[in-house]
Scaffold this motif. Sequence first.
Motif, short mmCIF file in Angstrom:
data_model
loop_
_atom_site.label_atom_id
_atom_site.label_comp_id
_atom_site.label_asym_id
_atom_site.label_seq_id
_atom_site.Cartn_x
_atom_site.Cartn_y
_atom_site.Cartn_z
N SER A 52 -14.65 2.60 0.09
CA SER A 52 -14.07 3.78 -0.87
C SER A 52 -15.61 4.67 -0.82
O SER A 52 -15.63 5.74 -0.95
N PRO A 62 -5.65 4.18 0.46
CA PRO A 62 -4.77 4.23 -1.01
C PRO A 62 -4.52 5.58 -1.09
O PRO A 62 -4.57 6.55 -0.39
N GLY A 100 -6.61 10.64 -7.98
CA GLY A 100 -5.84 9.42 -8.16
C GLY A 100 -6.11 8.13 -7.29
O GLY A 100 -5.13 7.58 -6.70
N ARG A 153 0.82 -1.23 -0.04
CA ARG A 153 0.07 0.13 -0.04
C ARG A 153 0.84 1.26 0.04
O ARG A 153 2.15 1.14 0.27
N ASP A 213 -6.87 4.74 -5.87
CA ASP A 213 -6.42 3.24 -6.41
C ASP A 213 -6.92 2.33 -5.33
O ASP A 213 -6.14 1.30 -4.92
N SER A 249 -8.88 -0.40 -4.96
CA SER A 249 -9.31 -1.86 -5.16
C SER A 249 -7.84 -2.50 -5.45
O SER A 249 -7.52 -3.63 -4.90
N GLN A 250 -6.73 -1.58 -6.15
CA GLN A 250 -5.59 -2.00 -6.50
C GLN A 250 -4.92 -2.41 -5.07
O GLN A 250 -3.87 -2.94 -5.03
N GLN A 251 -5.18 -1.62 -3.89
CA GLN A 251 -4.44 -1.65 -2.74
C GLN A 251 -5.21 -2.42 -1.74
O GLN A 251 -4.97 -2.46 -0.54
N ARG A 288 -2.62 12.18 -7.00
CA ARG A 288 -1.34 12.02 -7.65
C ARG A 288 -1.18 13.00 -8.61
O ARG A 288 -1.86 13.31 -9.52
#
Length: 457
Positions: A283, A261, A270, A120, A272, A274-276, A265
Amino acid sequence: MIRLTALLAAWSLVGIAQAQVWEKMLAPGLTYRMEADLLTPRLIHAFRLSLASPEVRALPELATGKVFRTNATDSRETLSAMTSRTGAIGGVNADFFPFNGDPLGLMIRNGELLSFASKRAVFWWNDSESGVGTCTTEAILYLPEARSLTLDGWNEECGANAVTLNTAVAGVSKAAAPCVQATYRIVDGSLSVGGAARLELESVALDNPSVPVPEGRVVIAARGNKVSALGPLFPGNAASLTIRGTGLDWPRVKHTLGGGPFLVRNGRIGIDASQQGFNAAFSANRHPRTAVGITSEGDVWVVTVDGRQSISAGATLEETARLMLRLGCVDAVNLDGGGSTTFNLFGITLNRPSDGRERPVANALLVFSDGLRAANGGGSAYSIPVPSAVKVGDVIQLKVVDKWGGAVPNLQVVWAGGGAGWIDQGGLFRASAAGKGYLAAWIDGIIVRTSFDIAAK
């Protein structure tokens, strides 16, 4: 003495109706800000600090000073206790944690690695600059006979078929039996990312689940198939340790805190999540939030948003990101929120934690200033006159008076309220429910407190 730099500035220019903001300059390079959006509703507390200012500094702090400590909260500590213990003038909660004293993400303090990186987001800083990013960390133990082991954990309990290293910051090295725990003396070197250390084996403990880690020592614990990988262990054996990292410009990194997250950025939203590894409800739903961001000038914003209460709904991640953009941040990271969200200034919890009280947490971002004083007693020098009859819905302009009856200028006061109402930094108290109302005011190192009853309409 504090100076008010902005008072009751309406947010109509940014389209937020019925909202006000107060900014109080606490020291050169350090400003406290409160926002009250009555329509959403949403209460926000924030610090803006300049890392380059000689008057202030920001440090990461580990709860209780140790990862593992036998206490009622399993080594966690409230933010107010951390500020009192360290002499900080304020701070906010920081990283996520598994309800013990081990932060989930990367933590570095004064260059020393305290906790491995996760996947993360990370906020890093030094004495003059800061940044955000993602990174990896790795530590390799080199043993006699050209053997080596990649460590599975750093300052954390040893899991099954794993090998971990605990420093004096851990306090103790934990590993369920059957296990091996080897205590090494640090001969020389450093425990920083990019660093290396030479070690000498001092003692070996078999099946001891908790081994103390003295200063100047590390304890390496192994379980399962990693026990044999350590090989024969004899006092006096030499070993060495290297610590590597990717993703950050490590020579510039003095301190870090983990979170996630990303919110902003390069000047744009920015997120993210779900990616983290964060789910949709985390969210998209409004929750209490804590965040840290960096402006284009290099200043740092540390922000909390109250939530899960009738007086403050909280914020989604997108709303938090837009808040950080509005504050001028070009990069921003979400930190642990929910019941952990806490904002402390001068020994007072200014925000309203959603649990109804402070939650003990694993670490924090603390602010220090040698020119400012936290609470030192002496509250009898001041008082807060309150009307004899207060009922739900009342909005009361309050003031602090000295022992001669003179009103203290509001620009010298930091207000906090709790219980059945809340107070803004203009001294306006709103009675929101029947019950007990609580007030605290800081005046140049002195805290005065009072309480009163709020009647139903």
